[in-house]
Design a protein around this motif. Structure first.
Motif, PDB file in Angstrom:
ATOM      1  N   LYS A 266     -39.137  19.348  84.727  1.00  0.00           N
ATOM      2  CA  LYS A 266     -39.204  20.676  85.337  1.00  0.00           C
ATOM      3  C   LYS A 266     -37.826  21.053  85.867  1.00  0.00           C
ATOM      4  O   LYS A 266     -37.019  20.204  86.213  1.00  0.00           O
ATOM      5  CB  LYS A 266     -40.223  20.703  86.482  1.00  0.00           C
ATOM      6  CG  LYS A 266     -41.637  20.351  86.046  1.00  0.00           C
ATOM      7  CD  LYS A 266     -42.169  21.354  85.054  1.00  0.00           C
ATOM      8  CE  LYS A 266     -43.544  20.950  84.557  1.00  0.00           C
ATOM      9  NZ  LYS A 266     -43.978  21.761  83.446  1.00  0.00           N
TER      10      LYS A 266
ATOM     11  N   THR B 120     -42.841  15.759  81.160  1.00  0.00           N
ATOM     12  CA  THR B 120     -42.360  17.121  80.934  1.00  0.00           C
ATOM     13  C   THR B 120     -41.425  17.467  82.086  1.00  0.00           C
ATOM     14  O   THR B 120     -41.888  17.755  83.192  1.00  0.00           O
ATOM     15  CB  THR B 120     -43.537  18.118  80.897  1.00  0.00           C
ATOM     16  OG1 THR B 120     -44.494  17.687  79.932  1.00  0.00           O
ATOM     17  CG2 THR B 120     -43.059  19.510  80.550  1.00  0.00           C
TER      18      THR B 120
ATOM     19  N   ASP C 138     -41.640  26.251  92.835  1.00  0.00           N
ATOM     20  CA  ASP C 138     -41.735  24.859  92.422  1.00  0.00           C
ATOM     21  C   ASP C 138     -42.900  24.687  91.465  1.00  0.00           C
ATOM     22  O   ASP C 138     -43.946  25.306  91.631  1.00  0.00           O
ATOM     23  CB  ASP C 138     -41.957  23.941  93.644  1.00  0.00           C
ATOM     24  CG  ASP C 138     -40.785  23.964  94.599  1.00  0.00           C
ATOM     25  OD1 ASP C 138     -39.652  23.716  94.149  1.00  0.00           O
ATOM     26  OD2 ASP C 138     -40.999  24.234  95.792  1.00  0.00           O
ATOM     27  N   GLU C 139     -42.698  23.863  90.471  1.00  0.00           N
ATOM     28  CA  GLU C 139     -43.761  23.545  89.525  1.00  0.00           C
ATOM     29  C   GLU C 139     -43.775  22.032  89.329  1.00  0.00           C
ATOM     30  O   GLU C 139     -42.741  21.420  89.082  1.00  0.00           O
ATOM     31  CB  GLU C 139     -43.509  24.249  88.190  1.00  0.00           C
ATOM     32  CG  GLU C 139     -44.630  24.050  87.192  1.00  0.00           C
ATOM     33  CD  GLU C 139     -44.368  24.794  85.893  1.00  0.00           C
ATOM     34  OE1 GLU C 139     -45.069  24.474  84.917  1.00  0.00           O
ATOM     35  OE2 GLU C 139     -43.488  25.663  85.846  1.00  0.00           O
ATOM     36  N   TYR C 140     -44.939  21.457  89.474  1.00  0.00           N
ATOM     37  CA  TYR C 140     -45.102  20.013  89.306  1.00  0.00           C
ATOM     38  C   TYR C 140     -46.190  19.777  88.268  1.00  0.00           C
ATOM     39  O   TYR C 140     -47.125  20.572  88.141  1.00  0.00           O
ATOM     40  CB  TYR C 140     -45.509  19.347  90.625  1.00  0.00           C
ATOM     41  CG  TYR C 140     -44.548  19.624  91.756  1.00  0.00           C
ATOM     42  CD1 TYR C 140     -43.395  18.863  91.913  1.00  0.00           C
ATOM     43  CD2 TYR C 140     -44.781  20.651  92.665  1.00  0.00           C
ATOM     44  CE1 TYR C 140     -42.509  19.110  92.951  1.00  0.00           C
ATOM     45  CE2 TYR C 140     -43.902  20.911  93.704  1.00  0.00           C
ATOM     46  CZ  TYR C 140     -42.768  20.137  93.844  1.00  0.00           C
ATOM     47  OH  TYR C 140     -41.894  20.384  94.864  1.00  0.00           O
ATOM     48  N   GLU C 141     -46.077  18.687  87.520  1.00  0.00           N
ATOM     49  CA  GLU C 141     -47.058  18.386  86.479  1.00  0.00           C
ATOM     50  C   GLU C 141     -47.173  16.873  86.335  1.00  0.00           C
ATOM     51  O   GLU C 141     -46.167  16.162  86.330  1.00  0.00           O
ATOM     52  CB  GLU C 141     -46.590  19.007  85.156  1.00  0.00           C
ATOM     53  CG  GLU C 141     -47.561  18.841  84.022  1.00  0.00           C
ATOM     54  CD  GLU C 141     -47.078  19.533  82.747  1.00  0.00           C
ATOM     55  OE1 GLU C 141     -47.450  19.076  81.659  1.00  0.00           O
ATOM     56  OE2 GLU C 141     -46.317  20.518  82.854  1.00  0.00           O
ATOM     57  N   THR C 142     -48.395  16.406  86.193  1.00  0.00           N
ATOM     58  CA  THR C 142     -48.606  14.976  86.023  1.00  0.00           C
ATOM     59  C   THR C 142     -48.011  14.502  84.695  1.00  0.00           C
ATOM     60  O   THR C 142     -47.871  15.288  83.759  1.00  0.00           O
ATOM     61  CB  THR C 142     -50.112  14.627  86.083  1.00  0.00           C
ATOM     62  OG1 THR C 142     -50.263  13.213  86.173  1.00  0.00           O
ATOM     63  CG2 THR C 142     -50.858  15.125  84.867  1.00  0.00           C
ATOM     64  N   ILE C 143     -47.669  13.232  84.637  1.00  0.00           N
ATOM     65  CA  ILE C 143     -47.137  12.668  83.398  1.00  0.00           C
ATOM     66  C   ILE C 143     -48.313  12.352  82.488  1.00  0.00           C
ATOM     67  O   ILE C 143     -49.226  11.611  82.856  1.00  0.00           O
ATOM     68  CB  ILE C 143     -46.319  11.383  83.659  1.00  0.00           C
ATOM     69  CG1 ILE C 143     -45.112  11.713  84.544  1.00  0.00           C
ATOM     70  CG2 ILE C 143     -45.868  10.755  82.358  1.00  0.00           C
ATOM     71  CD1 ILE C 143     -44.325  10.500  84.974  1.00  0.00           C
ATOM     72  N   GLY C 144     -48.302  12.924  81.309  1.00  0.00           N
ATOM     73  CA  GLY C 144     -49.339  12.650  80.318  1.00  0.00           C
ATOM     74  C   GLY C 144     -48.805  11.642  79.323  1.00  0.00           C
ATOM     75  O   GLY C 144     -48.223  10.622  79.699  1.00  0.00           O
TER      76      GLY C 144
END
Length: 192
Positions: A142, A140, A130-136
Motif C-alpha cells: 500500500k 499487496t 490509510d488503507e490496510y489489507e490482510t496478506i493473502g
C-alpha cells in the motif's frame, strides 16, 4: 520537445511569514520517496461582450489542487503536514489540529535527461487516507496519498519552475533548489 518522465525529491518547507514585507520559509525537509503528483490549477473565466461578440476573456486564478502519492508517509511527516504532534514516538491526531502553510518542491526528469524544478509556494494538506489489507496468497503493498490546496502568497505568486535546459536557467540556483525556497528574481528586462 522533451516530455516529463520522472518525479523525485518531494520536499516541503513551512511558511514562517507571508505578509506585505515578504515571505520567509523554514528549512526545507525531504519527504519520503515519491510515486506520482498531479497539480490541477483552478481558474474562473469571465467573458466580456461588446458589439454583439466576445471582446475579451478574463481569467482569474483561484487555487491549485494537489494530489501526491508516496511510497509511505512516516509519523514525523504526517505530524508536520497535518499540524499534529509526536510524543514518545506516538503520533497524536487531534480534531483541533491545524495544518500549517507549507511550500512544496520537487523535480521531474525530462526525456532528454534534463530536469524541471518546481516549487508550489503556499498551501495546506489534508489528513492522509490509510488503507490496510490482510496478506493473502501474496502481499499487496500500500502507498500513501496526500491531497492539498495551494494558493497565492501575499505577493500573488503561487508557483515557480525552472527547466535546466531553458535559456537563462541558472545552474547555481538549481544546485541549491532544495536547500531553501528560491527567491523570485526581480525583472531586469521584462518582455511585453
Amino acid at each position: 520537445m522533451p516530455r516529463q518522465i520522472g518525479l523525485e525529491n518531494l520536499t516541503v518547507a513551512k511558511v514562517s511569514k507571508d505578509d506585505a514585507t515578504g515571505t520567509t520559509y523554514a528549512k526545507p525537509l525531504k519527504l519520503e520517496r515519491s510515486i506520482k503528483a498531479k497539480i490541477s490549477p483552478k481558474t474562473s473565466s469571465e467573458k466580456l461582450y461588446s458589439d454583439d461578440s466576445v471582446e475579451d476573456i478574463l481569467n482569474n486564478f483561484d487555487s491549485c489542487d494537489v494530489e501526491i502519492e508516496l511510497n509511505q508517509l512516516t509519523i514525523e511527516s504526517r505530524a508536520l503536514l497535518q499540524g499534529s504532534k509526536v510524543v514518545d514516538g506516538m503520533l497524536i491526531e487531534n480534531k483541533d489540529d491545524i495544518a500549517p502553510d507549507i511550500a512544496l518542491g520537487f523535480r521531474s526528469k525530462k526525456s532528454n535527461g534534463k530536469y524541471r524544478y518546481v516549487w508550489l509556494l503556499k498551501g495546506k494538506f489534508e489528513h492522509t487516507e490509510d488503507e490496510y489489507e490482510t496478506i493473502g496468497e501474496k502481499a499487496t503493498p500500500k502507498t500513501n496519498s496526500l491531497k492539498g490546496s495551494f494558493y497565492s502568497r501575499n505577493d500573488g505568486n503561487w508557483r515557480i519552475m525552472e527547466d535546466e535546459d531553458s535559456e537563462g536557467s541558472k545552474p547555481e540556483r538549481l544546485k541549491t533548489w532544495f536547500d531553501e525556497v528560491p527567491e523570485i528574481p526581480t525583472e531586469t528586462n521584462p518582455e511585453g
